[in-house]
Design a protein around this motif. Structure first.
Motif, short mmCIF file in Angstrom:
data_model
loop_
_atom_site.label_atom_id
_atom_site.label_comp_id
_atom_site.label_asym_id
_atom_site.label_seq_id
_atom_site.Cartn_x
_atom_site.Cartn_y
_atom_site.Cartn_z
N GLY A 105 12.14 9.61 32.53
CA GLY A 105 12.46 9.53 31.11
C GLY A 105 13.78 10.20 30.77
N CYS A 106 14.05 11.32 31.43
CA CYS A 106 15.33 12.01 31.21
C CYS A 106 16.50 11.10 31.59
CB CYS A 106 15.39 13.29 32.03
SG CYS A 106 14.32 14.63 31.43
N LEU A 107 16.37 10.39 32.69
CA LEU A 107 17.45 9.50 33.12
C LEU A 107 17.63 8.34 32.14
CD1 LEU A 107 16.84 9.40 36.98
CD2 LEU A 107 18.53 10.73 35.71
N TYR A 108 16.54 7.90 31.53
CA TYR A 108 16.67 6.85 30.51
C TYR A 108 17.47 7.36 29.30
CZ TYR A 108 12.97 4.19 32.91
OH TYR A 108 12.22 3.49 33.82
N VAL A 109 17.25 8.62 28.95
CA VAL A 109 17.94 9.20 27.79
C VAL A 109 19.45 9.25 28.02
CG1 VAL A 109 18.23 11.33 26.43
CG2 VAL A 109 15.95 10.52 27.00
N ALA A 110 19.87 9.23 29.28
CA ALA A 110 21.30 9.25 29.59
C ALA A 110 22.03 8.07 28.96
CB ALA A 110 21.51 9.25 31.10
N GLU A 111 21.30 7.00 28.64
CA GLU A 111 21.92 5.82 28.05
C GLU A 111 22.18 5.97 26.55
OE1 GLU A 111 23.07 3.17 29.73
OE2 GLU A 111 22.52 4.34 31.51
N MET A 112 21.90 7.13 26.00
CA MET A 112 22.11 7.36 24.57
C MET A 112 23.57 7.12 24.16
SD MET A 112 20.58 8.35 21.71
CE MET A 112 19.15 9.39 22.11
N SER A 113 24.49 7.41 25.06
CA SER A 113 25.91 7.28 24.72
C SER A 113 26.43 5.85 24.82
CB SER A 113 26.75 8.18 25.64
OG SER A 113 26.60 7.78 27.00
N THR A 114 25.70 4.99 25.51
CA THR A 114 26.21 3.64 25.80
C THR A 114 26.55 2.82 24.56
OG1 THR A 114 24.99 3.60 27.89
CG2 THR A 114 25.71 1.48 27.01
N PRO A 115 25.71 2.81 23.51
CA PRO A 115 26.08 2.02 22.32
C PRO A 115 27.39 2.46 21.69
CG PRO A 115 23.76 2.64 22.24
CD PRO A 115 24.37 3.41 23.36
N PHE A 116 27.66 3.76 21.71
CA PHE A 116 28.90 4.26 21.11
C PHE A 116 30.11 3.91 21.98
CE2 PHE A 116 25.46 7.21 19.84
CZ PHE A 116 25.42 6.89 18.49
N VAL A 117 29.93 3.96 23.30
CA VAL A 117 31.00 3.54 24.21
C VAL A 117 31.32 2.06 23.99
CG1 VAL A 117 31.66 3.21 26.62
CG2 VAL A 117 30.45 5.29 25.94
N SER A 118 30.28 1.25 23.88
CA SER A 118 30.47 -0.19 23.67
C SER A 118 31.12 -0.47 22.32
CB SER A 118 29.12 -0.91 23.77
OG SER A 118 28.54 -0.72 25.04
N LEU A 119 30.68 0.26 21.29
CA LEU A 119 31.27 0.07 19.96
C LEU A 119 32.75 0.40 19.97
CD1 LEU A 119 31.07 -0.55 16.95
CD2 LEU A 119 30.30 1.82 16.58
N GLY A 120 33.12 1.45 20.70
CA GLY A 120 34.53 1.81 20.80
C GLY A 120 35.37 0.68 21.37
N LYS A 121 34.85 0.02 22.40
CA LYS A 121 35.57 -1.10 23.01
C LYS A 121 35.68 -2.28 22.05
CE LYS A 121 34.34 0.14 27.75
NZ LYS A 121 33.63 -0.28 28.99
N VAL A 122 34.61 -2.50 21.28
CA VAL A 122 34.64 -3.59 20.29
C VAL A 122 35.68 -3.30 19.22
CG1 VAL A 122 33.31 -4.73 18.48
CG2 VAL A 122 32.24 -4.28 20.69
N LEU A 123 35.73 -2.07 18.74
CA LEU A 123 36.70 -1.70 17.70
C LEU A 123 38.13 -1.88 18.19
CD1 LEU A 123 34.94 1.47 16.24
CD2 LEU A 123 35.14 -0.78 15.16
N ILE A 124 38.37 -1.56 19.46
CA ILE A 124 39.70 -1.74 20.02
C ILE A 124 40.04 -3.23 20.08
CG2 ILE A 124 41.09 -1.52 22.13
CD1 ILE A 124 39.69 1.15 22.63
N GLN A 125 39.07 -4.05 20.49
CA GLN A 125 39.31 -5.49 20.53
C GLN A 125 39.61 -6.05 19.15
OE1 GLN A 125 39.47 -7.60 23.21
NE2 GLN A 125 39.37 -5.76 24.49
N MET A 126 39.08 -5.40 18.12
CA MET A 126 39.30 -5.84 16.74
C MET A 126 40.53 -5.18 16.13
SD MET A 126 35.33 -5.73 15.41
CE MET A 126 35.77 -6.24 13.74
N ASN A 127 41.31 -4.47 16.97
CA ASN A 127 42.52 -3.77 16.50
C ASN A 127 42.21 -2.72 15.44
OD1 ASN A 127 44.39 -5.16 18.18
ND2 ASN A 127 44.30 -6.92 16.80
N LEU A 128 41.07 -2.06 15.59
CA LEU A 128 40.67 -1.01 14.66
C LEU A 128 40.72 0.36 15.33
CD1 LEU A 128 37.62 -2.76 12.92
CD2 LEU A 128 39.91 -2.41 11.98
N GLN A 129 41.56 0.48 16.36
CA GLN A 129 41.62 1.73 17.11
C GLN A 129 42.19 2.89 16.30
OE1 GLN A 129 43.02 -1.10 18.02
NE2 GLN A 129 45.19 -0.85 18.54
N ASN A 130 42.84 2.60 15.19
CA ASN A 130 43.39 3.66 14.34
C ASN A 130 42.53 3.93 13.11
OD1 ASN A 130 45.71 3.95 16.00
ND2 ASN A 130 46.60 2.13 15.04
N SER A 131 41.38 3.30 13.06
CA SER A 131 40.52 3.43 11.88
C SER A 131 39.70 4.72 11.94
CB SER A 131 39.57 2.23 11.78
OG SER A 131 38.66 2.22 12.87
#
Length: 215
Positions: A105-131
């Motif tokens: 279960g602890c190792l599963y919790v390690a994925e808590m950061s993944t949505p935020f990492v993915s969102l960051g990449k999406v924002l960069i693709q949308m040219n919102l890196q300065n937002s």
């Protein structure tokens, strides 16, 4: 978030960190298999389209060119996925003798950061890196990655020491050697990735604005 939620449920349900069971600890492993296979394929497609956009693909060399790009730029991530599929999942399903659900279960919790990492990449693709949203998300990446991927391992050792009433520093000598080896092997790339995230955070909060292509 599904993995992290499953992990939290398992952790809070297991009072004995070694012997208590929760069905999600095993069942979620079956979900990981198709997810990881899909993610590897998605990484390959991303590099295929990058090469296609740069007009470096030609006929029969398409697969080799895209794979070469994947291996050069995302080698560690590819190794991470392969290790999970070929080592950690079999251990979680067949080799751990129905013990250690808490730590799974602890190792599963390690994925808590993944949505935020993915969102960051999406924002960069949308040219919102300065937002402002990108900066707030960057802070969340730092916090969740540090807490759930770096502090996670000391926490597991602390939980074991508390369960069995031994000093924290004695835990590595009280558990099987292979447990320490696996933990160290999992933690090492997390430290490297956290270092990369910190470097990007410095550029984000201190440096001049950069385009998505520079990141």
């Amino acid at each position: 978030m599904l993995a992290a939620s499953s992990g939290i449920i398992v952790i809070t349900s297991c009072k004995d960190v070694k012997f208590d069971r929760h069905w999600l600890a095993t069942a979620y492993n079956w979900f990981i298999i198709p997810y990881m296979v899909y993610d590897v394929y998605a990484m390959y497609l991303r590099h295929w389209y990058r090469c296609y956009d740069k007009q470096v693909l030609n006929g029969k060399d398409q697969f080799a060119t895209a794979m070469n790009s994947l291996l050069r730029k995302d080698f560690l991530m590819l190794v991470h996925h392969v290790v999970i599929l070929t080592i950690l999942v079999p251990i979680g399903l067949f080799l751990r003798r129905d013990i250690g659900d808490f730590f799974v279960g602890c190792l599963y919790v390690a994925e808590m950061s993944t949505p935020f990492v993915s969102l960051g990449k999406v924002l960069i693709q949308m040219n919102l890196q300065n937002s402002l949203l990108h900066k707030v998300n960057g802070a969340l990446v730092l916090i969740t990655f540090f807490l759930c991927r770096i502090c996670l391992f000391p926490f597991m050792y602390y939980a074991y020491s508390k369960q069995y009433g031994i000093p924290l520093y004695k835990v590595p000598f009280s558990i099987p050697l292979h447990c320490n080896v696996v933990n160290a092997s999992i933690m090492a790339p997390q430290i490297y990735w956290f270092w990369l995230i910190c470097k990007k955070a410095l550029r984000l909060y201190q440096g001049p604005a950069r385009s998505g292509k520079d990141r």
